[in-house]
Scaffold this motif. Structure first.
Motif, PDB file in Angstrom:
ATOM      1  N   GLY A  72       0.219 -35.225 111.325  1.00 49.94           N
ATOM      2  CA  GLY A  72       1.445 -34.373 111.643  1.00 49.94           C
ATOM      3  C   GLY A  72       1.617 -32.869 110.638  1.00 49.94           C
ATOM      4  N   LEU A  73       1.264 -33.590 109.438  1.00 50.03           N
ATOM      5  CA  LEU A  73       1.451 -32.396 108.430  1.00 50.03           C
ATOM      6  C   LEU A  73       0.365 -31.336 108.532  1.00 50.03           C
ATOM      7  N   ILE A  74      -0.703 -31.703 108.817  1.00 47.08           N
ATOM      8  CA  ILE A  74      -1.841 -30.787 109.015  1.00 47.08           C
ATOM      9  C   ILE A  74      -1.678 -30.015 110.420  1.00 47.08           C
ATOM     10  N   GLY A  75      -0.988 -30.569 111.481  1.00 46.87           N
ATOM     11  CA  GLY A  75      -0.636 -29.945 112.591  1.00 46.87           C
ATOM     12  C   GLY A  75       0.242 -28.847 111.985  1.00 46.87           C
ATOM     13  N   MET A  76       1.298 -29.090 111.165  1.00 48.66           N
ATOM     14  CA  MET A  76       2.421 -28.083 110.859  1.00 48.66           C
ATOM     15  C   MET A  76       1.622 -26.954 109.977  1.00 48.66           C
ATOM     16  N   ALA A  77       0.835 -27.563 109.255  1.00 55.60           N
ATOM     17  CA  ALA A  77       0.007 -26.338 108.208  1.00 55.60           C
ATOM     18  C   ALA A  77      -0.782 -25.294 109.010  1.00 55.60           C
ATOM     19  N   VAL A  78      -1.571 -26.059 110.020  1.00 50.06           N
ATOM     20  CA  VAL A  78      -2.562 -25.295 110.647  1.00 50.06           C
ATOM     21  C   VAL A  78      -1.716 -24.179 111.708  1.00 50.06           C
ATOM     22  N   VAL A  79      -0.417 -24.578 112.326  1.00 46.55           N
ATOM     23  CA  VAL A  79       0.133 -23.832 112.944  1.00 46.55           C
ATOM     24  C   VAL A  79       0.383 -22.301 112.102  1.00 46.55           C
ATOM     25  N   PHE A  80       0.581 -22.314 110.949  1.00 42.61           N
ATOM     26  CA  PHE A  80       0.728 -21.126 110.130  1.00 42.61           C
ATOM     27  C   PHE A  80      -0.660 -20.557 109.685  1.00 42.61           C
ATOM     28  N   THR A  81      -1.639 -21.248 109.192  1.00 40.24           N
ATOM     29  CA  THR A  81      -2.706 -20.888 108.651  1.00 40.24           C
ATOM     30  C   THR A  81      -3.589 -20.260 109.910  1.00 40.24           C
ATOM     31  N   SER A  82      -3.399 -20.449 110.873  1.00 41.77           N
ATOM     32  CA  SER A  82      -4.404 -20.321 111.962  1.00 41.77           C
ATOM     33  C   SER A  82      -3.766 -18.742 112.625  1.00 41.77           C
ATOM     34  N   LEU A  98      -1.518 -18.003 119.911  1.00 41.36           N
ATOM     35  CA  LEU A  98       0.044 -18.417 120.165  1.00 41.36           C
ATOM     36  C   LEU A  98      -0.086 -19.473 121.327  1.00 41.36           C
ATOM     37  N   ILE A  99      -0.930 -19.268 122.376  1.00 45.71           N
ATOM     38  CA  ILE A  99      -0.829 -20.264 123.134  1.00 45.71           C
ATOM     39  C   ILE A  99      -1.339 -21.613 122.805  1.00 45.71           C
ATOM     40  N   ASN A 100      -2.275 -21.598 121.857  1.00 39.99           N
ATOM     41  CA  ASN A 100      -3.164 -22.808 121.394  1.00 39.99           C
ATOM     42  C   ASN A 100      -2.081 -23.592 120.547  1.00 39.99           C
ATOM     43  N   LYS A 101      -1.269 -22.904 119.669  1.00 37.69           N
ATOM     44  CA  LYS A 101      -0.477 -23.380 118.565  1.00 37.69           C
ATOM     45  C   LYS A 101       1.098 -23.429 118.699  1.00 37.69           C
ATOM     46  N   PHE A 102       1.627 -22.827 119.749  1.00 40.39           N
ATOM     47  CA  PHE A 102       2.921 -22.396 119.729  1.00 40.39           C
ATOM     48  C   PHE A 102       3.663 -24.036 120.079  1.00 40.39           C
ATOM     49  N   ASP A 103       2.872 -24.962 120.974  1.00 43.60           N
ATOM     50  CA  ASP A 103       3.229 -26.410 120.957  1.00 43.60           C
ATOM     51  C   ASP A 103       3.402 -27.190 119.842  1.00 43.60           C
ATOM     52  N   TYR A 104       2.431 -26.898 118.802  1.00 44.31           N
ATOM     53  CA  TYR A 104       2.593 -27.406 117.821  1.00 44.31           C
ATOM     54  C   TYR A 104       3.929 -26.990 116.890  1.00 44.31           C
ATOM     55  N   LEU A 105       3.954 -25.530 116.620  1.00 49.18           N
ATOM     56  CA  LEU A 105       5.271 -25.035 116.103  1.00 49.18           C
ATOM     57  C   LEU A 105       6.653 -25.767 116.695  1.00 49.18           C
ATOM     58  N   VAL A 106       6.593 -25.734 117.909  1.00 50.89           N
ATOM     59  CA  VAL A 106       7.838 -26.301 118.452  1.00 50.89           C
ATOM     60  C   VAL A 106       8.018 -27.689 118.249  1.00 50.89           C
ATOM     61  N   ILE A 107       6.963 -28.519 118.556  1.00 47.42           N
ATOM     62  CA  ILE A 107       7.109 -30.046 118.481  1.00 47.42           C
ATOM     63  C   ILE A 107       7.542 -30.330 117.091  1.00 47.42           C
ATOM     64  N   GLY A 108       6.850 -29.555 115.938  1.00 50.49           N
ATOM     65  CA  GLY A 108       7.040 -29.973 114.512  1.00 50.49           C
ATOM     66  C   GLY A 108       8.726 -29.536 114.079  1.00 50.49           C
ATOM     67  N   LYS A 109       9.080 -28.522 114.555  1.00 46.56           N
ATOM     68  CA  LYS A 109      10.411 -28.046 114.337  1.00 46.56           C
ATOM     69  C   LYS A 109      11.502 -28.664 115.052  1.00 46.56           C
ATOM     70  N   LEU A 110      11.200 -29.158 116.400  1.00 43.61           N
ATOM     71  CA  LEU A 110      12.175 -29.830 117.213  1.00 43.61           C
ATOM     72  C   LEU A 110      12.275 -31.171 117.287  1.00 43.61           C
ATOM     73  N   LEU A 111      11.229 -31.871 116.950  1.00 39.87           N
ATOM     74  CA  LEU A 111      10.918 -33.232 117.099  1.00 39.87           C
ATOM     75  C   LEU A 111      10.770 -33.754 115.618  1.00 39.87           C
ATOM     76  N   SER A 112       9.497 -34.364 115.206  1.00 34.35           N
ATOM     77  CA  SER A 112       9.468 -34.936 113.735  1.00 34.35           C
ATOM     78  C   SER A 112       7.784 -34.699 113.612  1.00 34.35           C
ATOM     79  N   VAL A 113       7.457 -35.026 112.391  1.00 37.97           N
ATOM     80  CA  VAL A 113       6.296 -34.999 112.004  1.00 37.97           C
ATOM     81  C   VAL A 113       5.338 -35.908 112.503  1.00 37.97           C
ATOM     82  N   SER A 114       5.935 -37.246 112.924  1.00 39.03           N
ATOM     83  CA  SER A 114       5.165 -38.236 113.492  1.00 39.03           C
ATOM     84  C   SER A 114       4.942 -37.767 115.094  1.00 39.03           C
TER      85      SER A 114
END
Length: 484
Positions: A44-54, A228-244
């Motif tokens: 999940g941490l990598i998913g969060m980082a990739v949202v911004f770096t991508s 945006l299409i590929n990573k917006f779900d990661y952005l929202v899930i990481g923010k609204l839910l949890s890293v797990s």
């Protein structure tokens, strides 16, 4: 189709298929081992980082690579290569400074995960390396030299995968995933120079810059909204839910849509320069495109069928109980991929026809009107399952939109698309019924039931397109001249 062009296509498909098989098989093993060693939170941490770096990586080559590949033979020379190289280098340094000073702190504050401020600068080292490879990669693609591209990509991926495994066994945790990405870029760097022999010179031409920037800016804009299409779900899930939650969703997405993307990249990398060369021949473009849709569907639909039918035993057997929340999103995303394959590679076709502006507008519309609202509300009310459902709905609408423009540009009717995908879809239905009865009704062990499903899928395909496949394979004899 000229014999030379057909041989080039066959050679490209052969080598990029080798690349896909090696890369995906090795990557799957790496993911399997890492998932057993690491935890969803670390993914999940990598998913969060990739949202911004991508989002920054999309701007990295300014679309110059696609512009070089697309240009006709008589409209490109050395000054285009040198101009693209030096512009990319300077631009990447500026972007990396932005990452260190702005993006990393922003990501850490956004997700309230301070470790992201350490992860993102390291994960983004590829931004500095990638522009160095830009011209070499474009030259190999223009020349349809997929043999060398396959060697470079596979070698660098295997090297990076081994590095990540060693680090994981040494208890480096999330850093084993971070260095996997960086090592891939670093290992490929010297190999690209050796493969082409091209060396940059201190040349920068304003006319060449305008020439490739005009095409590249539209391509880059499309890539921004693709991202945006590929990573917006990661952005929202990481923010609204949890890293797990983001970790388990990342695994589901990796096994489905990422696999689909890898297969499509095989055909896109082969066909994009072909589309560019034949952009004025609509009849040939139509034939090529429908064949791409047909064979992409045949390969991908069968794999997605297995993930839908046997998601639970696959996840529990290979990844363990800690990944149990991946099961339902995995099934939904697998179904979304099946819909996507009905118009696979349509954006590559549009760009190859020299219409990056249209591609950009389509992605802009789908991002703002469909994807973002669906993901946001789906995740808010139904968690990762809602996010996966949003992906599915978005893919269905994307098929409708893509079909409209395929009809407008090339006269490809919905009937023609259905005819191209019919063998895969009918075989999918037959095999799914057999697999469901075997596993859920008769209670047969899941691996045996999966084998029954695949066998039914292959038998059904044989009766529907066996002769067509045999005809295509007869052309492989000519491949020998390509591989020499």
């Amino acid at each position: 189709m000229s014999p030379g062009l057909k041989n080039s296509i066959l050679g490209g498909i052969f080598w990029t298929t080798i690349q896909l098989v090696v890369n995906r098989s090795f990557a799957f093993v790496i993911k399997l081992v890492l998932a057993r060693i690491l935890f969803p939170e670390e993914f999940g941490l990598i998913g969060m980082a990739v949202v911004f770096t991508s989002f920054i990586e999309v701007f990295n080559d300014l679309g110059f690579g696609a512009a070089i590949v697309q240009k006709k033979e008589n409209s490109i020379d050395e000054k285009h290569y040198h101009t693209a190289f030096w512009t990319g280098i300077i631009w990447s340094i500026f972007l990396y400074i932005c990452i260190i000073t702005l993006v990393a702190p922003l990501a850490g504050n956004f997700y309230r995960e301070p470790i992201l401020e350490e992860i993102i600068p390291v994960l983004s080292l590829g931004i500095l390396i990638n522009p160095v490879n830009l011209v070499h990669k474009a030259q190999l693609t223009r020349d349809l030299n997929f043999r060398k591209l396959t060697y470079i990509n596979n070698s660098s991926s295997i090297f990076a995968g081994c590095i990540s495994l060693v680090l994981a066994f040494l208890n480096f945790g999330v850093w084993s995933l971070v260095f996997n990405s960086v090592a891939t870029y670093a290992a490929a760097l010297p190999m690209f120079f050796l493969a082409t022999g091209w060396k940059p010179k201190l040349i920068w031409d304003n006319g060449a810059f305008k020439d490739i920037f005009g095409f590249g800016i539209n391509t880059m804009g499309t890539q921004v909204f693709n991202n945006l299409i590929n990573k917006f779900d990661y952005l929202v899930i990481g923010k609204l839910l949890s890293v797990s939650s983001l970790g388990v969703y990342t695994l589901a997405f990796t096994l489905t849509d990422t696999f689909r993307g890898q297969l499509m990249s095989v055909m896109n990398s082969v066909m994009y320069p072909i589309y560019g060369k034949k952009q004025d021949d609509k009849i040939s473009l139509t034939k090529y495109y429908l064949k791409v849709v047909k064979y992409n569907s045949i390969v991908v639909d069968g794999i997605m069928m297995l993930l839908i039918l046997f998601a639970e035993p696959i996840v529990l057997a290979f990844f363990g109980d800690k990944w149990i929340d991946t099961i339902i999103p995995l099934q939904i995303l697998s179904l979304s991929v099946i819909f996507h394959m009905m118009v696979s590679s349509n954006t590559s076709l549009i760009r190859g026809m020299g219409k990056p502006g249209l591609e950009f507008r389509l992605q802009l519309f789908k991002s703002l009107v469909l994807y973002i609202p669906l993901i946001f509300f789906g995740t808010m009310y139904y968690g990762t399952t809602g996010a996966a459902m949003a992906i599915l709905v978005n893919k269905i609408f994307s098929v409708i939109i893509a079909q409209y423009y395929l009809k407008k540009l090339l006269g490809i009717s919905i009937g023609a698309l259905f005819h191209a995908t019919k063998p895969a879809l009918l075989s999918l239905v037959i095999a799914s019924c057999g697999g469901f009865i075997s596993f859920n009704v008769l209670g047969i062990y899941w691996m045996v039931s999966a084998f029954v499903s695949i066998l039914l899928y292959l038998i059904s395909l044989y009766f529907m397109v066996g002769n067509d496949i045999k005809t295509e394979l007869t052309g492989m004899d000519k491949l020998k001249t390509v591989l020499k």
